[in-house]
Design a protein around this motif. Structure first.
Motif, PDB file in Angstrom:
ATOM      1  N   GLU A  76       9.329 -17.511  80.299  1.00 39.14           N
ATOM      2  CA  GLU A  76      10.159 -16.846  81.096  1.00 39.14           C
ATOM      3  C   GLU A  76      10.005 -18.355  82.097  1.00 39.14           C
ATOM      4  OE1 GLU A  76      12.883 -13.388  84.117  1.00 39.14           O
ATOM      5  OE2 GLU A  76      10.781 -12.947  82.455  1.00 39.14           O
ATOM      6  N   ARG A  80      12.419 -21.675  83.769  1.00 38.76           N
ATOM      7  CA  ARG A  80      13.501 -20.389  84.665  1.00 38.76           C
ATOM      8  C   ARG A  80      13.199 -22.378  85.862  1.00 38.76           C
ATOM      9  NH1 ARG A  80      15.352 -16.323  86.530  1.00 38.76           N
ATOM     10  NH2 ARG A  80      14.420 -14.210  85.864  1.00 38.76           N
ATOM     11  N   GLU A 118      14.594 -15.789  75.635  1.00 42.43           N
ATOM     12  CA  GLU A 118      15.828 -14.819  75.834  1.00 42.43           C
ATOM     13  C   GLU A 118      16.225 -14.232  77.520  1.00 42.43           C
ATOM     14  OE1 GLU A 118      17.693 -15.224  74.027  1.00 42.43           O
ATOM     15  OE2 GLU A 118      16.676 -15.597  71.828  1.00 42.43           O
ATOM     16  N   ARG A 119      15.056 -14.193  78.161  1.00 42.60           N
ATOM     17  CA  ARG A 119      15.490 -13.763  79.384  1.00 42.60           C
ATOM     18  C   ARG A 119      15.760 -14.951  80.482  1.00 42.60           C
ATOM     19  NH1 ARG A 119      10.259 -10.181  79.222  1.00 42.60           N
ATOM     20  NH2 ARG A 119       9.156 -11.773  80.026  1.00 42.60           N
ATOM     21  N   ALA A 120      15.086 -15.932  80.192  1.00 44.27           N
ATOM     22  CA  ALA A 120      15.131 -17.323  81.556  1.00 44.27           C
ATOM     23  C   ALA A 120      17.091 -17.879  80.693  1.00 44.27           C
ATOM     24  CB  ALA A 120      14.539 -18.564  80.975  1.00 44.27           C
ATOM     25  N   LYS A 121      17.507 -17.928  79.706  1.00 41.57           N
ATOM     26  CA  LYS A 121      18.838 -18.035  79.268  1.00 41.57           C
ATOM     27  C   LYS A 121      19.582 -17.369  79.953  1.00 41.57           C
ATOM     28  CE  LYS A 121      21.089 -18.492  75.022  1.00 41.57           C
ATOM     29  NZ  LYS A 121      21.934 -18.586  73.749  1.00 41.57           N
ATOM     30  N   ALA A 122      19.575 -15.512  79.710  1.00 41.54           N
ATOM     31  CA  ALA A 122      20.651 -14.897  80.430  1.00 41.54           C
ATOM     32  C   ALA A 122      20.549 -15.411  81.892  1.00 41.54           C
ATOM     33  CB  ALA A 122      19.206 -13.647  80.119  1.00 41.54           C
ATOM     34  N   ASP A 123      19.265 -15.951  82.355  1.00 41.99           N
ATOM     35  CA  ASP A 123      19.771 -15.529  84.053  1.00 41.99           C
ATOM     36  C   ASP A 123      20.437 -16.749  84.445  1.00 41.99           C
ATOM     37  OD1 ASP A 123      19.089 -13.331  85.013  1.00 41.99           O
ATOM     38  OD2 ASP A 123      17.218 -13.889  86.267  1.00 41.99           O
ATOM     39  N   THR A 124      19.937 -17.987  83.696  1.00 43.31           N
ATOM     40  CA  THR A 124      19.946 -19.278  84.127  1.00 43.31           C
ATOM     41  C   THR A 124      21.247 -20.295  83.147  1.00 43.31           C
ATOM     42  OG1 THR A 124      18.041 -20.547  83.028  1.00 43.31           O
ATOM     43  CG2 THR A 124      17.683 -19.715  84.775  1.00 43.31           C
TER      44      THR A 124
END
Length: 331
Positions: A76, A80, A118-124
């Motif tokens: 992540e 990011r 997946e968390r980085a994708k959801a945000d960025t």
């Protein structure tokens, strides 16, 4: 007009354990009671002086990652950082051998890494994929074991297989079976060559491993016929100029063959390899190469386009990324 900072970028060659920032390593080391003071200085930079001490620092830094949660924090954080520099896509090399050393199963290692991506994708909005690597100096049986593990535990974000480790050990012929297995299972394949090994190492990777992507590959410049072959066969080189200079393959950027290779028609991409160890980032690679060789915005977009075309991702994702790249051109 798109500025240097916002040129959409894509990365195909970065070792995830080697992307761990000193601050993240220090934080996890404190939690786990691991002493990392020999490899991180007062200014928060990694300490190493040659290839051997670099590998030692790399292994000690990697040893602080023990759990799936540690690995998801690592991916992540890295994805990011990539997105903040304008990257829309990134592939990272993952090392099942490192997971094993940490006492983790391959599956839980991959699930941890995937959760962070997946968390980085959801945000960025950044897309990420993983390339599992075998280590050549561990021998062919070890590399084949890694392939079997990857094929036996499929994950939608693990889309490639590669070969890393000491280029001077183990002829590519020894790994032909592993690469055949990976290709037959539908994985994209790539191999490190032409970094510490000369042009012969690139030729051997092409002949025995049947790869269409080469990690580094820059020493191909020493063989005119090979340069022609790379251009004709549309082989993509994952070029890491900052890494090559940090490790002494070339002394300064203007002597690096990235521009000569490109002018000779070789398809190539820019990458950071092990960014905090080599005091670089993907953004820095784009900017420094563009400044040194006078590359235009169009040249840089072309590098990203090559990376997306060569990416180990499904065609739907590739088309979406190409649309994002095109729209940035007209922004």
């Amino acid at each position: 007009m798109t500025s240097y900072q916002t040129v959409p970028k894509a990365e195909l060659h970065c070792h995830i354990e080697g992307a761990a920032t000193p601050s993240l390593v220090r934080r996890l080391a404190e939690q786990k009671g691991i002493d990392v003071s020999p490899i991180i200085d007062q200014n928060g930079k990694y300490i190493w002086s040659d290839f051997t001490t670099f590998l030692k620092a790399y292994d000690l830094a990697s040893s602080v990652f023990k759990t799936p949660a540690d690995y998801s924090l690592l991916t992540e954080t890295y994805f990011r950082m990539l997105a903040a520099e304008g990257a829309i896509y990134g592939e990272v090399f993952i090392s099942p051998d490192h997971a094993q050393a940490a006492g983790l199963s391959y599956r839980s290692y991959v699930e941890g890494l995937a959760a962070g991506i997946e968390r980085a994708k959801a945000d960025t909005g950044i897309e990420g994929r993983m390339i599992a690597i075998g280590v050549r100096h561990f021998g062919s049986a070890s590399v084949e074991r890694v392939v079997r593990e990857v094929i036996g535990n499929p994950h939608p974000l693990v889309t490639g297989f590669g070969l890393a480790g000491d280029e001077r050990e183990g002829h590519p012929a020894n790994f032909a079976k592993a690469f055949r297995m990976a290709a037959e299972a539908g994985l994209g394949i790539t191999a490190h060559a032409g970094e510490f090994g000369g042009p012969d190492s690139v030729i051997a990777a092409l002949e025995f491993l049947r790869v269409k992507r080469i990690g580094h590959g820059v020493r191909a410049i020493e063989d005119e016929n090979l340069v022609r072959r790379l251009a004709d066969e549309r082989v993509v080189l994952e070029v890491c100029p900052g890494s090559n200079m940090a490790l002494g393959v070339y002394s300064v950027l203007r002597f690096h063959p990235v521009n000569l290779l490109r002018r000779a028609g070789v398809r190539l991409t820019l990458n950071s390899d092990d960014p905090p160890f080599f005091n670089t980032t993907l953004g820095k690679e784009y900017t420094s190469v563009a400044k040194t060789f006078g590359w235009s915005l169009e040249d840089q977009l072309d590098i990203t386009r090559t990376a997306i075309e060569a990416a180990f991702c499904d065609d739907g994702t590739r088309q979406r990324l190409l649309v994002r790249l095109e729209s940035a051109k007209h922004a």
